[in-house]
Design a protein around this motif. Structure first.
Motif, short mmCIF file in Angstrom:
data_model
loop_
_atom_site.label_atom_id
_atom_site.label_comp_id
_atom_site.label_asym_id
_atom_site.label_seq_id
_atom_site.Cartn_x
_atom_site.Cartn_y
_atom_site.Cartn_z
N ALA A 179 35.13 48.01 -24.17
CA ALA A 179 35.35 47.20 -22.96
C ALA A 179 35.31 45.72 -23.31
O ALA A 179 36.17 44.94 -22.86
N LEU A 180 34.35 45.30 -24.11
CA LEU A 180 34.23 43.89 -24.48
C LEU A 180 35.44 43.41 -25.27
O LEU A 180 35.84 42.25 -25.15
N PRO A 184 37.40 41.52 -20.32
CA PRO A 184 37.51 41.43 -18.85
C PRO A 184 36.60 40.32 -18.34
O PRO A 184 35.60 39.97 -18.98
N ASN A 185 36.93 39.78 -17.19
CA ASN A 185 36.10 38.73 -16.60
C ASN A 185 34.85 39.30 -15.93
O ASN A 185 33.88 38.57 -15.69
N HIS A 186 34.92 40.59 -15.62
CA HIS A 186 33.86 41.20 -14.82
C HIS A 186 33.73 42.67 -15.23
O HIS A 186 34.72 43.35 -15.48
N ILE A 187 32.50 43.14 -15.31
CA ILE A 187 32.23 44.55 -15.61
C ILE A 187 31.21 45.09 -14.61
O ILE A 187 30.16 44.48 -14.39
N SER A 188 31.54 46.22 -13.99
CA SER A 188 30.58 46.95 -13.16
C SER A 188 30.26 48.24 -13.90
O SER A 188 31.16 48.92 -14.39
N ALA A 189 28.98 48.58 -13.97
CA ALA A 189 28.57 49.77 -14.71
C ALA A 189 27.56 50.56 -13.91
O ALA A 189 26.58 50.01 -13.40
N TYR A 190 27.80 51.86 -13.79
CA TYR A 190 26.98 52.73 -12.96
C TYR A 190 26.61 53.99 -13.72
O TYR A 190 27.41 54.53 -14.48
N CYS A 191 25.42 54.48 -13.46
CA CYS A 191 25.02 55.76 -14.02
C CYS A 191 25.70 56.88 -13.22
O CYS A 191 25.84 56.78 -11.99
N LEU A 228 25.99 42.88 -23.02
CA LEU A 228 26.80 42.00 -22.18
C LEU A 228 26.24 40.58 -22.17
O LEU A 228 27.00 39.61 -22.16
N ALA A 229 24.92 40.45 -22.18
CA ALA A 229 24.32 39.11 -22.24
C ALA A 229 24.70 38.41 -23.54
O ALA A 229 25.01 37.21 -23.55
N ALA A 230 24.73 39.15 -24.63
CA ALA A 230 25.08 38.58 -25.93
C ALA A 230 26.52 38.10 -25.97
O ALA A 230 26.87 37.24 -26.79
N HIS A 231 27.35 38.63 -25.08
CA HIS A 231 28.77 38.23 -25.03
C HIS A 231 29.06 37.29 -23.85
O HIS A 231 30.22 37.12 -23.46
N GLY A 232 28.02 36.70 -23.29
CA GLY A 232 28.21 35.64 -22.31
C GLY A 232 28.39 36.09 -20.87
O GLY A 232 28.81 35.30 -20.02
N TYR A 233 28.04 37.34 -20.58
CA TYR A 233 28.15 37.83 -19.20
C TYR A 233 26.85 37.57 -18.44
O TYR A 233 25.76 37.80 -18.97
N GLU A 234 27.00 37.13 -17.22
CA GLU A 234 25.86 36.89 -16.33
C GLU A 234 25.55 38.18 -15.58
O GLU A 234 26.42 38.78 -14.95
N PHE A 241 28.20 42.46 -13.78
CA PHE A 241 28.12 41.43 -14.80
C PHE A 241 29.42 40.62 -14.78
O PHE A 241 30.51 41.19 -14.65
N ALA A 242 29.31 39.31 -14.92
CA ALA A 242 30.51 38.47 -14.83
C ALA A 242 30.46 37.33 -15.83
O ALA A 242 29.39 36.79 -16.14
#
Length: 375
Positions: A179-180, A184-191, A228-234, A241-242
């Motif tokens: 995915a990274l 993408p500008n935004h990622i939503s992740a769900y169990c 995701l944090a390591a790749h700059g996503y908030e 995450f965005a």
């Protein structure tokens, strides 16, 4: 006050095993349904005239699978809703399946003002996609991102899912890494959830699948956050995450007490004082609208219910619960109820906001339950 508009498109070419949203495979009814949507917009605008129908800030077409609609129907919907509910629209999102993504379709969406695509990828493993009964392949998902960008829509969100019965941490890490690589500008992740009434739930009850254990879930969620944090996503909401500047404006309205209007079968609306929801039956919805009647039920929201709603929405966000937005009574109750969580480090008090800590993210349901006001 700004408003978000949600338009539910219930049609799918096939049903996924996990889906608990209202949907149908009867796509032959899509044109009649489109006309019903336009009629509902007209009926609602007249009924709500005294409340004001302006200041539309966002439009979101969800489903179901909005991308199964013919582009001519999509045009009717988007043009009509902005005519009836005008405003300075900042964000128009359309949910798409990767296999529906073509240069022609995406270019047409862009010409209609669509500036954000939310794509249900779920996994980059073809075996897991087959298990979910998704129609696309991993390759189609990767190619779809390129097609969308080439068509001129830069704001792309992708949905991922983790916690498959046979999944391990290496599998999940590969999905995140893939995915990274698509940036993408935004990622939503769900169990993966086993909702009652779904085929997946029946498979669980029959012993055909087994849920992952809690330790594996916690490790997968922690890995997601760190990568995701390591790749700059908030990490701005529990599951979202965005990149900086690319939060979902529309979905954020749900978490920050912004009014929204929902059109279509099963769609919900909220105006700050009242919640309403349309009937979740396609035929009855269309018949009611065609007869000039709005097929909705509603409930008034008292002060305690509004407080509980704020807890279950605002506490999902990085900002947390704004104590200044509460009455003195509810502020005292929130602080008192948060004592144990503050002491054990699952909640912190920052700038007059109660918010989840990293530790609290993993027990968020329990933390929010403790803050709820039980009558």
């Amino acid at each position: 006050m700004k408003k978000g508009i949600y338009i539910h498109i219930p049609f799918c070419k096939s049903r996924c095993v996990y889906c608990g949203f209202y949907s149908t495979t009867r796509a032959e009814l899509s044109k009649r349904y489109t006309q019903a949507l336009l009629r509902e917009m007209d009926l609602r605008s007249k009924a709500e005239a005294s409340l004001g129908c302006h200041n539309t800030d966002t439009i979101y077409l969800g489903g179901g699978t909005p991308s199964v609609l013919h582009i001519s129907d999509m045009e009717l919907i988007l043009r009509h809703v902005q005519q009836v509910y005008p405003g300075n629209v900042r964000e128009i999102t359309v949910e798409m399946n990767p296999d529906d993504v073509t240069p022609q379709y995406v270019s047409a969406l862009r010409s209609l003002g669509v500036n954000r695509i939310s794509m249900g990828v779920q996994s980059f493993d073809d075996k897991r996609l087959h298990f979910l009964r998704r129609r696309h392949s991993a390759r189609q998902a990767m190619e779809a991102c390129q097609i969308i960008r080439q068509a001129g829509i830069d704001n792309i969100s992708i949905d991922l899912m983790f916690g498959f019965p046979d999944e391990n941490i290496d599998d999940w890490t590969r999905d995140i890494t893939t995915a990274l690589s698509l940036e993408p500008n935004h990622i939503s992740a769900y169990c993966l959830m086993y909702e009652e009434g779904t085929p997946l739930y029946r498979m669980l009850q029959d012993g055909k699948v087994k849920q992952i254990d809690e330790d594996t879930y916690l490790l997968m969620y922690s890995t997601l956050i760190d990568l995701l944090a390591a790749h700059g996503y908030e990490h701005y909401e529990i599951s979202n995450f965005a990149k900086p500047g690319y939060r979902s404006i529309h979905n954020s309205s749900y978490w920050h007490d912004v009014p929204y209007i929902g059109f279509g079968a099963s769609a919900h609306s909220y105006n700050g004082k009242r919640r309403s929801w349309n009937i979740d039956n396609l035929q009855q919805y269309m018949l009611s609208i065609e007869g000039g009647s709005l097929p909705a039920e509603q409930e008034e929201i008292d002060a305690d219910t509004h407080y509980n709603d704020l807890v279950t929405t605002a506490m999902r966000t990085v900002e947390g619960l704004d104590l200044e937005a509460l009455s003195d009574e509810h502020k005292r109750y929130a602080l008192q109820s948060a004592t144990d969580s503050l002491n054990n480090g699952t909640i912190e008090l920052c700038n007059n906001h109660l918010r989840l800590t990293r530790k609290g993210l993993f027990v968020s349901d329990t933390v929010m339950s403790d803050l709820m006001l039980v009558k």
